[in-house]
Design a protein around this motif. Structure first.
Motif, mmCIF file in Angstrom:
data_model
loop_
_atom_site.group_PDB
_atom_site.id
_atom_site.type_symbol
_atom_site.label_atom_id
_atom_site.label_comp_id
_atom_site.label_asym_id
_atom_site.label_seq_id
_atom_site.Cartn_x
_atom_site.Cartn_y
_atom_site.Cartn_z
ATOM 1 N N UNK A 8 -1.430 11.824 -4.231
ATOM 2 C CA UNK A 8 -0.946 11.159 -3.011
ATOM 3 C C UNK A 8 -1.912 11.399 -1.859
ATOM 4 N N UNK A 9 -2.359 12.645 -1.693
ATOM 5 C CA UNK A 9 -3.292 12.971 -0.612
ATOM 6 C C UNK A 9 -4.594 12.190 -0.772
ATOM 7 N N UNK A 10 -5.106 12.122 -2.004
ATOM 8 C CA UNK A 10 -6.357 11.417 -2.254
ATOM 9 C C UNK A 10 -6.216 9.927 -1.992
ATOM 10 N N UNK A 11 -5.144 9.323 -2.543
ATOM 11 C CA UNK A 11 -4.929 7.886 -2.356
ATOM 12 C C UNK A 11 -4.746 7.547 -0.882
ATOM 13 N N UNK A 12 -3.988 8.375 -0.169
ATOM 14 C CA UNK A 12 -3.767 8.123 1.253
ATOM 15 C C UNK A 12 -5.070 8.279 2.047
ATOM 16 N N UNK A 13 -5.898 9.240 1.679
ATOM 17 C CA UNK A 13 -7.180 9.427 2.383
ATOM 18 C C UNK A 13 -8.083 8.219 2.183
ATOM 19 N N UNK A 14 -8.107 7.685 0.968
ATOM 20 C CA UNK A 14 -8.936 6.496 0.698
ATOM 21 C C UNK A 14 -8.433 5.306 1.509
ATOM 22 N N UNK A 15 -7.106 5.121 1.524
ATOM 23 C CA UNK A 15 -6.528 4.008 2.289
ATOM 24 C C UNK A 15 -6.810 4.181 3.778
ATOM 25 N N UNK A 62 0.831 -1.208 0.000
ATOM 26 C CA UNK A 62 0.000 0.000 0.000
ATOM 27 C C UNK A 62 0.864 1.256 0.000
ATOM 28 N N UNK A 63 1.927 1.264 0.804
ATOM 29 C CA UNK A 63 2.801 2.444 0.866
ATOM 30 C C UNK A 63 3.470 2.686 -0.490
ATOM 31 N N UNK A 64 4.008 1.634 -1.101
ATOM 32 C CA UNK A 64 4.641 1.790 -2.409
ATOM 33 C C UNK A 64 3.614 2.178 -3.469
ATOM 34 N N UNK A 65 2.392 1.690 -3.323
ATOM 35 C CA UNK A 65 1.330 2.056 -4.260
ATOM 36 C C UNK A 65 1.008 3.549 -4.152
ATOM 37 N N UNK A 66 0.883 4.046 -2.927
ATOM 38 C CA UNK A 66 0.583 5.478 -2.725
ATOM 39 C C UNK A 66 1.695 6.335 -3.316
ATOM 40 N N UNK A 67 2.946 5.945 -3.085
ATOM 41 C CA UNK A 67 4.071 6.713 -3.624
ATOM 42 C C UNK A 67 4.103 6.655 -5.142
ATOM 43 N N UNK A 68 3.718 5.523 -5.718
ATOM 44 C CA UNK A 68 3.682 5.403 -7.178
ATOM 45 C C UNK A 68 2.574 6.266 -7.771
ATOM 46 N N UNK A 69 1.442 6.346 -7.079
ATOM 47 C CA UNK A 69 0.337 7.184 -7.559
ATOM 48 C C UNK A 69 0.760 8.649 -7.626
#
Length: 321
Positions: free
Chosen positions: A304-311, A237-244
């Motif tokens: 990144x903010x959006x993906x992290x908020x969803x997670x 998940x962390x690597x996914x957020x950074x990739x997004x």
């Protein structure tokens, strides 16, 4: 009584704590200085994105050039969307990155799990080295590797096509196969790095969990499903957020060097970074390239903010922040 016989007071806890903090801060200092000098100070150049940047002839320093340049507002941002190829380059940039995030994650996790199951350490180390080696090669070198296969005159594939009586494919003049070729080239070069990260996480899993699962009758597939993958979830998940966050950025070397900058391939290889570079070389306008880079980073930040908020809403413990 002599001075040597006078008992000395032990250092206070506060002093010891301060000393420890000073040592830790001194270790942090080189990285912090590097971050300030190379990451934060250059942010001053963002103002160029809102100017028609000109060279001040009397004293042509960067500061004087910025001071004496005219402000144009958001005009520099418009060139990304006024060209007829805007949709193509945005589609290519986002499409390639989205595909590579998914494929890169699935393949890297699969390879890491397979390597962790190898019983012979020498074989496992050999595979790790062979997979990780392409990561250190530049795209210039990788482009010549690919050319050895695709060159219309001396390429291996074209040579085999001629031997089999098939018409040789002009790979550098036909854009249709290049999405597949770029995907293979990207995975070949970068998959080893991600695999090593996931493999390091797997080696950190307590082996007693596997032993307990084996005693309970779990086979290898069940151990992977219920032990390995859940432990990898946070890193994935962390690597996914950074990739997004880099979904609107692209690897310039891959899209410029590997296709050899051939015009017929632009429908499949033109992305934001290569377009900005070619526009800068044609117009010599730093304001446009700065505006494009600023826009990419702003969009990446919000991604990144959006993906992290969803997670965080789904699983707070797996979020990046």
């Amino acid at each position: 009584m002599s001075d040597s016989m006078v008992p000395r007071k032990p250092p206070s806890k506060g002093f010891a704590k301060k000393k420890k903090n000073i040592i830790l801060l001194s270790m942090l200092a080189p990285g912090a200085i590097w971050l300030i000098l190379l990451r934060y100070l250059p942010m001053f150049g963002i103002v160029i994105a809102f100017q028609k940047f000109t060279i001040y002839t009397k004293n042509p320093t960067l500061l004087n050039n910025i001071i004496h340049s005219d402000w144009v507002g958001f005009k520099n941002f418009g060139f990304l969307f006024t060209t007829s190829d805007s949709w193509k380059m945005i589609r290519n940039t986002v499409g390639y990155n989205a595909l590579w995030i998914v494929l890169g994650t699935v393949i890297a996790v699969s390879f890491a799990i397979m390597l962790s199951l190898l019983t012979k350490k020498f074989v496992a180390k050999a595979y790790q080295t062979l997979m990780f080696f392409p990561y250190f090669l530049s795209w210039v070198v990788a482009s010549y590797f690919l050319m050895a296969f695709l060159d219309p005159t001396y390429g291996l594939i074209n040579h085999l096509q001629k031997q089999w009586g098939i018409e040789a494919t002009q790979w550098y003049f036909v854009s249709k196969p290049w999405p597949i070729l770029l995907t293979v080239a990207y995975l070949w070069k970068n998959i080893g790095y991600s695999t090593v990260l996931y493999l390091a996480a797997i080696t950190g899993i307590d082996t007693s969990q596997y032993e307990a699962a084996s005693i309970d009758g779990a086979n290898k597939k069940q151990q992977i499903r219920y032990i390995t993958i859940p432990h990898l979830k946070t890193m994935i998940i962390i690597l996914f957020i950074m990739s997004v966050g880099r979904i609107v950025n692209s690897d310039f070397g891959l899209f410029y060097q590997v296709p050899q900058n051939n015009g017929p391939l632009f429908p499949a290889t033109q992305v934001l970074d290569t377009y900005v570079y070619r526009a800068f070389m044609a117009t010599n306008n730093p304001g446009m390239s700065t505006a494009a880079s600023l826009l990419q980073n702003v969009v990446g930040f919000f991604c990144v903010i959006t993906a992290n908020s969803i997670v965080r809403r789904i699983d707070e413990e797996s979020s990046l922040f």
